[in-house]
Scaffold this motif. Structure first.
Motif, PDB file in Angstrom:
ATOM      1  N   ILE A 241       0.860  -1.180   0.000  1.00 38.49           N
ATOM      2  CA  ILE A 241       0.000   0.000   0.000  1.00 38.49           C
ATOM      3  C   ILE A 241       0.899   1.234   0.000  1.00 38.49           C
ATOM      4  O   ILE A 241       1.736   1.404   0.887  1.00 38.49           O
ATOM      5  CB  ILE A 241      -0.937   0.011   1.233  1.00 38.49           C
ATOM      6  N   ASN A 242       0.733   2.071  -1.023  1.00 39.04           N
ATOM      7  CA  ASN A 242       1.567   3.282  -1.152  1.00 39.04           C
ATOM      8  C   ASN A 242       3.061   2.959  -1.031  1.00 39.04           C
ATOM      9  O   ASN A 242       3.807   3.619  -0.290  1.00 39.04           O
ATOM     10  CB  ASN A 242       1.158   4.336  -0.111  1.00 39.04           C
ATOM     11  N   ASP A 243       3.473   1.917  -1.745  1.00 42.55           N
ATOM     12  CA  ASP A 243       4.886   1.497  -1.799  1.00 42.55           C
ATOM     13  C   ASP A 243       5.438   1.026  -0.456  1.00 42.55           C
ATOM     14  O   ASP A 243       6.655   0.965  -0.270  1.00 42.55           O
ATOM     15  CB  ASP A 243       5.775   2.616  -2.355  1.00 42.55           C
ATOM     16  N   THR A 244       4.552   0.683   0.479  1.00 42.50           N
ATOM     17  CA  THR A 244       4.968   0.137   1.771  1.00 42.50           C
ATOM     18  C   THR A 244       4.440  -1.284   1.893  1.00 42.50           C
ATOM     19  O   THR A 244       3.254  -1.527   1.679  1.00 42.50           O
ATOM     20  CB  THR A 244       4.436   0.994   2.929  1.00 42.50           C
ATOM     21  N   TYR A 273      12.558  -1.260  -0.057  1.00 42.60           N
ATOM     22  CA  TYR A 273      11.161  -1.019   0.310  1.00 42.60           C
ATOM     23  C   TYR A 273      11.026  -0.795   1.817  1.00 42.60           C
ATOM     24  O   TYR A 273      11.774  -1.361   2.614  1.00 42.60           O
ATOM     25  CB  TYR A 273      10.284  -2.211  -0.093  1.00 42.60           C
ATOM     26  N   GLU A 284      -8.946  -0.452   7.242  1.00 50.01           N
ATOM     27  CA  GLU A 284      -7.849   0.154   6.494  1.00 50.01           C
ATOM     28  C   GLU A 284      -7.695  -0.523   5.131  1.00 50.01           C
ATOM     29  O   GLU A 284      -7.474   0.145   4.113  1.00 50.01           O
ATOM     30  CB  GLU A 284      -6.561   0.030   7.300  1.00 50.01           C
ATOM     31  N   ALA A 288      -8.253   1.171   1.431  1.00 46.94           N
ATOM     32  CA  ALA A 288      -7.211   1.091   0.407  1.00 46.94           C
ATOM     33  C   ALA A 288      -7.750   0.490  -0.885  1.00 46.94           C
ATOM     34  O   ALA A 288      -7.357   0.893  -1.994  1.00 46.94           O
ATOM     35  CB  ALA A 288      -6.035   0.267   0.926  1.00 46.94           C
ATOM     36  N   ASN A 291     -10.008   3.379  -2.443  1.00 49.00           N
ATOM     37  CA  ASN A 291      -9.342   4.564  -3.005  1.00 49.00           C
ATOM     38  C   ASN A 291      -8.182   4.234  -3.946  1.00 49.00           C
ATOM     39  O   ASN A 291      -7.532   5.132  -4.480  1.00 49.00           O
ATOM     40  CB  ASN A 291      -8.868   5.505  -1.880  1.00 49.00           C
ATOM     41  N   SER A 293      -5.255   2.843  -3.308  1.00 55.57           N
ATOM     42  CA  SER A 293      -3.881   2.963  -2.811  1.00 55.57           C
ATOM     43  C   SER A 293      -3.201   1.609  -2.631  1.00 55.57           C
ATOM     44  O   SER A 293      -1.981   1.539  -2.443  1.00 55.57           O
ATOM     45  CB  SER A 293      -3.861   3.734  -1.489  1.00 55.57           C
ATOM     46  N   ILE A 294      -3.986   0.528  -2.677  1.00 52.16           N
ATOM     47  CA  ILE A 294      -3.392  -0.799  -2.586  1.00 52.16           C
ATOM     48  C   ILE A 294      -2.879  -1.211  -3.967  1.00 52.16           C
ATOM     49  O   ILE A 294      -3.615  -1.184  -4.950  1.00 52.16           O
ATOM     50  CB  ILE A 294      -4.386  -1.841  -2.016  1.00 52.16           C
ATOM     51  N   GLN A 295      -1.625  -1.547  -4.030  1.00 52.14           N
ATOM     52  CA  GLN A 295      -1.017  -1.905  -5.307  1.00 52.14           C
ATOM     53  C   GLN A 295      -1.064  -3.411  -5.555  1.00 52.14           C
ATOM     54  O   GLN A 295      -1.218  -3.850  -6.691  1.00 52.14           O
ATOM     55  CB  GLN A 295       0.437  -1.406  -5.329  1.00 52.14           C
TER      56      GLN A 295
END
Length: 355
Positions: A241-244, A273, A284, A288, A291, A293-295
């Protein structure tokens, strides 16, 4: 292979190699010719032997059948281009087996018995190890109680065994999962961290209900609140999520300390990472998914290695995840793991043992 232990070997008179279809392997169906066996009695592991894979003789009063004192491990062996046998992080499996043993009142197996028994078995059945990309030899070490006694107490005798089977991919396609917020897999103070047979038995019914609804697996949540994602039925689970990279911690004792999980975390940090070992709340995850934000989301495990998640169901609503491009983290880390396991790159971490 040199050994320091006395391990007797009785070879099969008729190998099943020729009748095994290595082009169409079903995971866990084709069993190799031999098995390693050791018996625990009078306070020590004795009678180390390799014999043909065959049925066991058990009495009806066998204590495992009634009280469930059984643990297991899962690991894999691979072949490199030179035909050498490579074991991936076998020492970690040996240590985790003993952690499970302590929790289940089972005597620990000394490292030399585990490793020498395993390596002798692999050397004998080396022709069972597939020599093609994506394929491997799945290894199942396990221990179970053998007392012929009906009484609620730890058994005084046990059997430690290892058998193997050639396998392809556990999942042939990305999986769909359902967030489980009613049933519980594990609670703090319980046996969730152990690879105890009963953990899996208790998870079968909720998983079956999900499968009837069209989902491959569950995403289990914590027993207290059902608000925190813990793990999946056959694997640890991770979210980008958002590169995390986010994955549940293991300090609660409710989550298996996955060896593939640990390997992915180490590689992710080396790749630059940000890794957060924390609980991801269901709310949460839902935000994600809504919206964008989950990749990606994926499972990690010995059998699955990296299992991409294509769909997540939360409270009756399905959320589709984006397709994974080649540069996605899960694809990158899968390639790094495979390159290490198949000996395509030098092992700089001490993860590989050659048989």
């Amino acid at each position: 292979m040199k050994t320091t232990l006395q391990i007797s070997i009785s070879k099969t008179k008729q190998s099943r190699l020729q009748e095994t279809d290595f082009e169409n392997l079903v995971f866990g169906k084709s069993i190799s010719d031999h098995m390693f066996v050791a018996d625990y009695k009078n306070g020590e592991w004795t009678d180390l032997r390799i014999e043909p894979y065959a049925p066991l003789m058990l009495y009806p009063a066998n204590s495992t059948l009634h009280y469930g004192q059984a643990i297991f491990e899962g690991m894999k062996a691979y072949k490199n281009e030179a035909g050498e046998i490579l074991l991936f992080r076998a020492d970690a499996n040996q240590k985790r087996l003993n952690e499970s043993a302590v929790r289940m009142c089972i005597p620990e197996v000394p490292a030399e018995i585990f490793m020498e028994g395993l390596m002798t078995l692999l050397d004998l059945d080396r022709d069972w190890i597939p020599n093609k990309p994506g394929y491997s030899l799945y290894i199942r070490p396990f221990i179970f109680a053998t007392d012929d006694y009906l009484g609620v107490r730890p058994s005084e005798t046990y059997k430690f065994m290892i058998f193997t089977c050639p396998v392809g991919n556990y999942y042939s396609k990305p999986v769909s999962v359902k967030v489980e917020q009613h049933y519980t897999r594990a609670a703090e103070g319980g046996t969730g961290f152990a690879k105890a047979a009963g953990n899996y038995a208790g998870s079968l019914y909720p998983a079956l209900l999900a499968q009837k609804q069209g989902y491959d697996q569950l995403l289990w949540t914590d027993a207290k609140t059902h608000e925190n994602i813990e793990e999946s039925g056959t694997m640890n689970v991770m979210f980008m999520i958002n590169d995390t990279l986010i994955t549940a911690p293991t300090h609660t004792g409710t989550i298996l300390k996955g060896i593939t999980r640990d390997s992915v975390i180490q590689l992710a940090k080396e790749m630059g990472y940000v890794v957060e070992e924390r609980f991801l709340k269901v709310s949460e995850l839902e935000d994600a998914l809504k919206n964008g934000s989950i990749q990606e989301a994926f499972g990690t495990g010995t059998a699955a290695t990296i299992a991409h998640i294509a769909k997540i169901n939360i409270k009756g609503k399905d959320y589709e995840l984006p397709e994974k491009p080649e540069y996605a983290f899960s694809n990158q880390v899968l390639k790094k793991l495979d390159d290490i396991k198949y000996g395509k790159v030098a092992d700089s971490r001490g993860w590989i043992v050659k048989v």
